[in-house]
Design an enzyme around this catalytic site. Structure first.
Site, mmCIF file in Angstrom:
data_model
loop_
_atom_site.group_PDB
_atom_site.id
_atom_site.type_symbol
_atom_site.label_atom_id
_atom_site.label_comp_id
_atom_site.label_asym_id
_atom_site.label_seq_id
_atom_site.Cartn_x
_atom_site.Cartn_y
_atom_site.Cartn_z
ATOM 1 N N LYS A 84 51.089 76.757 -28.916
ATOM 2 C CA LYS A 84 52.176 77.688 -28.588
ATOM 3 C C LYS A 84 52.382 77.632 -27.088
ATOM 4 O O LYS A 84 51.472 77.256 -26.330
ATOM 5 C CB LYS A 84 51.815 79.116 -28.997
ATOM 6 C CG LYS A 84 53.013 80.023 -29.222
ATOM 7 C CD LYS A 84 53.683 79.767 -30.559
ATOM 8 C CE LYS A 84 54.759 80.797 -30.852
ATOM 9 N NZ LYS A 84 55.331 80.619 -32.203
ATOM 10 N N GLY A 184 63.734 95.165 -38.664
ATOM 11 C CA GLY A 184 64.242 94.049 -37.881
ATOM 12 C C GLY A 184 65.145 93.166 -38.714
ATOM 13 O O GLY A 184 64.684 92.463 -39.614
#
Length: 362
Positions: A84, A184
């Site tokens: 990442k 969300g």
């Protein structure tokens, strides 16, 4: 000064193979690339562009996220390890061509140990810019040979995981007649609403972005809206689906949940280790986030060798069976599903990583 070589790193529980700090003063680039494991192949994971309050906060995030990617890629059946990257800054004001290209040169300097893609604050168009300096970029625009928006298969995969959870809880792999609360409704959450409505579920939503709520209501006016996460958690739900930022499941929120299933797209939904046991003790079935939200990484991984949507979708559909397998192992071994998922991922990383010891010659 941050203790980079401390073990474990910020509560991740295990050291990483490589952590690279990248800086280009002229463009303002401040980035960290973390490679958790390359046992299964080159690390793959997105680039998050976010205004972290401190370098320590950015480091903690990239270490946790890269470890999660290793486990996600393992259970998705990919030949990729976990990595990442985070870029420190506000993407609305700090992102520039020079910054993205400088970042691309750092990715290139790793020689293929890490493939990057989109994440929070970055988009396919940004990956096109990064790719001007690096061969190790995926998640690009369709116009440039990429797969485009990875939220398509992310939402599809979450829906498959939710179907598996429904079968384990109510005996049938459908959400028809069930009440699902989605926290969300951005790129992934909005597409998840579509899958659920087509399946006959009732949907309740919340989002800090009123425009996102309005987009959903514009297409599905029957969808119910509540004020915030607290209201959604307390709502009369069958399924709670966190699809925003992580940490939704905590010591404070779990006792308030009325849902029987938790299954969502957000990364790192458990605020800390041990929350998975609290869920299990309350009889709430948790579909591990990194298992069910793997559709996006499946999509971008497929792009590396030449994207075929139907092939990628077929692989993402396997999330249904993987989730069922995790629930079965959890029941067999008497552990929460999150622990069972970790065990399966670790077994694959160990078994396949061991093969690197078989010498193939020059």
């Amino acid at each position: 000064m941050t203790n980079v070589f401390g073990a474990p790193h910020k509560g991740t529980g295990s050291p990483h193979e490589q952590v690279v700090f990248c800086q280009d003063e002229a463009s303002g680039l401040r980035a960290i690339i973390a490679i958790y494991s390359t046992a299964l192949g080159p690390a793959l994971g997105g680039t998050r562009f976010y205004p972290y309050a401190s370098e320590d906060e950015a480091l903690a995030d990239v270490l946790n996220l890269s470890k999660a990617m290793a486990y996600k890629n393992a259970l998705a059946g990919l030949d990729h390890g976990g990595g990442k990257a985070v870029i420190i800054g506000d993407p609305a004001t700090d992102k520039s061509e020079a910054l993205l290209r400088a970042y691309g040169r750092f990715v290139q300097s790793l020689g293929g140990r890490y493939y990057t893609a989109c994440d929070v604050g970055t988009y396919s168009e940004d990956m096109d810019v990064v790719a001007r300096e690096s061969r190790y970029v995926t998640g690009r625009t369709v116009a440039n040979g990429g797969a485009g928006d990875s939220s398509v298969l992310t939402a599809f995969g979450v829906f498959q995981g939710m179907r598996a959870a429904a079968e384990a809880t109510w005996g049938s792999p459908t959400l028809r007649g069930r009440r699902v609360g989605i926290e969300g409704v951005g790129k992934v959450g909005r597409r998840l609403v579509e899958h659920l409505r087509e399946d006959g579920a009732e949907v309740v939503i919340c989002d800090v972005d009123r425009a996102a709520v309005d987009r959903v209501r514009g297409r599905w006016p029957e969808v119910e809206v509540v004020a915030d996460r607290d209201a959604l958690i307390r709502a009369d739900l069958d399924v709670y689906s966190p699809c925003a930022l992580g940490g939704a499941l905590s010591d404070e929120t779990v006792p308030l949940l009325r849902a029987k299933v938790v299954c969502g797209a957000a990364n790192n939904q458990l605020a800390h280790p041990g929350v998975e046991k609290r869920l299990a003790d309350r009889g709430i079935l948790y579909a591990p986030d990194y298992v069910v939200n793997a559709g996006g990484v499946i999509q971008v991984a497929d792009e590396i060798t030449g994207f075929d949507f139907e092939r990628a979708k077929a692989k993402a559909a396997q999330i249904f069976d993987t989730t069922k397998r995790i629930f079965a192992l959890a029941a067999e071994e008497g552990v929460p599903p999150a622990v069972a998922a970790d065990r399966l991922a670790e077994r694959r990383m160990t078994a396949i990583g061991r093969l690197r010891g078989i010498w193939l010659g020059g």
